[in-house]
Design an enzyme around this catalytic site. Sequence first.
Site, mmCIF file in Angstrom:
data_model
loop_
_atom_site.group_PDB
_atom_site.id
_atom_site.type_symbol
_atom_site.label_atom_id
_atom_site.label_comp_id
_atom_site.label_asym_id
_atom_site.label_seq_id
_atom_site.Cartn_x
_atom_site.Cartn_y
_atom_site.Cartn_z
ATOM 1 N N LYS A 110 6.153 -1.109 7.817
ATOM 2 C CA LYS A 110 4.908 -0.446 7.411
ATOM 3 C C LYS A 110 4.417 -0.928 6.041
ATOM 4 O O LYS A 110 3.246 -0.817 5.730
ATOM 5 C CB LYS A 110 5.075 1.067 7.450
ATOM 6 C CG LYS A 110 5.234 1.563 8.881
ATOM 7 C CD LYS A 110 5.015 3.037 9.048
ATOM 8 C CE LYS A 110 4.942 3.426 10.506
ATOM 9 N NZ LYS A 110 6.201 3.177 11.252
HETATM 10 C C1 PLP Z 1 6.265 3.006 12.665
HETATM 11 C C2 PLP Z 1 7.431 2.259 13.202
HETATM 12 C C3 PLP Z 1 7.456 1.733 14.514
HETATM 13 C C4 PLP Z 1 6.331 1.967 15.506
HETATM 14 O O1 PLP Z 1 5.135 1.322 15.161
HETATM 15 P P1 PLP Z 1 3.743 1.809 15.819
HETATM 16 O O2 PLP Z 1 2.705 1.027 15.147
HETATM 17 O O3 PLP Z 1 3.652 3.291 15.534
HETATM 18 O O4 PLP Z 1 3.820 1.555 17.288
HETATM 19 C C5 PLP Z 1 8.568 1.004 14.898
HETATM 20 N N1 PLP Z 1 9.621 0.816 14.069
HETATM 21 C C6 PLP Z 1 9.634 1.308 12.812
HETATM 22 C C7 PLP Z 1 10.831 1.079 11.965
HETATM 23 C C8 PLP Z 1 8.552 2.047 12.335
HETATM 24 O O5 PLP Z 1 8.586 2.549 11.092
#
Ligand code: PLP
Length: 463
Positions: A110
């Site tokens: 993120k």
């Molecule tokens: C947020 C997240 C996801 C999922 O991503 P999306 O965009 O919500 O589909 C997968 N793995 C981790 C570690 C995350 O923080």
Amino acid sequence: MRYISTRGGIAPIPFSEAVMMGLADDGGLLLPEKLPQATGEEIAVWRRLNYPDLAVAVLSHFIDDIPAADLERLVKKSYAAFQHPEVTPVVKQGQCHILELFHGPTLAFKDVALQLLGNLFEYLLAKSGGRMNIIGATSGDTGSAAIYGVRGKERINIFILHPHGRVSPIQEKQMTTVLDANVFNIAVKGTFDDGQAIVKKLFGDLNFKQQHQLGAINSINWARIVAQVVYYVYAALKLTGEGKAAQVDFAVPTGNFGDIFAGFVARRLLPKQIGQLILATNENNLLTRFVKDGDYSVSGVRPTSSPSMDIQVASNFERYLYYLNDQDAQRTRQEMEQFAATGSLQFDPARLQRIQQDFASQSADEAATKATIGDFYQSHDYLLDPHTAVGVYAGLACRRPEVPLVCLATAHPAKFGQAVEAAIGRPPELPPPLAALAKLESRCQVLPAEEQVIKDFVAQHAL
Ligand SMILES: *Cc1c(COP(=O)(O)O)cnc(C)c1O
């Protein structure tokens, strides 16, 4: 490039406005009027660029209301915060090319989007003379990436609610050791859902929202999607070209559909180089049922070892639905209203066929996730975090033998030490930034799970 809503209720707006709007004013999600496709000449140039320069080039397709020099400065600042010179390196491990997205300040993918979003917010607020108070609830992981995205920024305060004593010690430390004056960690005496419910109420109080210029940082912001398009392009161009493969497939650990939707946009940019998008889910497999059976129906959420994928509904799903409906905003709005009322959408064979052309999908239960971490470690001496393991499992299940498979690694394994220990019999080593956390000073306000108390605290500390 201008932006429209999936529900057709707003006049087209430029990128800057789309970033500040977040959710479209008509309740829909914002999308570019037209998804761009890269030309052959562009692709030849892009192959030679490093990550930040490639990011500027890709983003320029979607952003035409920020001067090029400013955009370049914002992008370079965002990715200078990453620990790896390649920003998102690709490493070959057995049959997978692991796209490591966890070299940012909080060791989670993120960061790739939130570092840029924080810089965009600061830049746009400086231009408009505005201010913003960001409020969000976290069950652990997103909170720290959001905090690191805006710490120390002008004209922005951030308030992140986490459930007191219910996030992992590392997650808590990652959030509460950020001592910048604009960061407010609130430990709510309750569950994540209590915190989430309070945040929703604060946004629902339109007077309060207006008075304090409340802002959200959740995954429906278009800027987050577009920032994530870049690493698909980066990996695809690295592994294809003269003397290499013609195209690559991607396996994507999916929760709210943001990351895989970025892949969908990237494939429109590079239709020749990007093949299958493999949508990986854990036991909360709503989206796998959608791809396999055309059934998009909510059910309860089960906690798993990959908590960032424990979702009940996928907040970015509406973006894909809009394209599945051939950009018919009317139909998309009707279907989303129907879904809100009934918790279910069914797709007929004709649409199901299209869905299956767009995505492959596989779900990994807890046993498969754990086994994948263990097997991968045994075979390659490489540790997967549980989210990444779900993606690797699904990727290998859907793999096409002649096509390189890129598996997105969305978190550093040390962030999910318990799950890793359960799989390999010992905890992962902590990388220096996480090891250092224990000794750092922390700051956090513990408050009861009461709307009025939280509201008063925010009002008192808002910009
Ligand atoms: C947020 C997240 C996801 C999922 O991503 P999306 O965009 O919500 O589909 C997968 N793995 C981790 C570690 C995350 O923080």
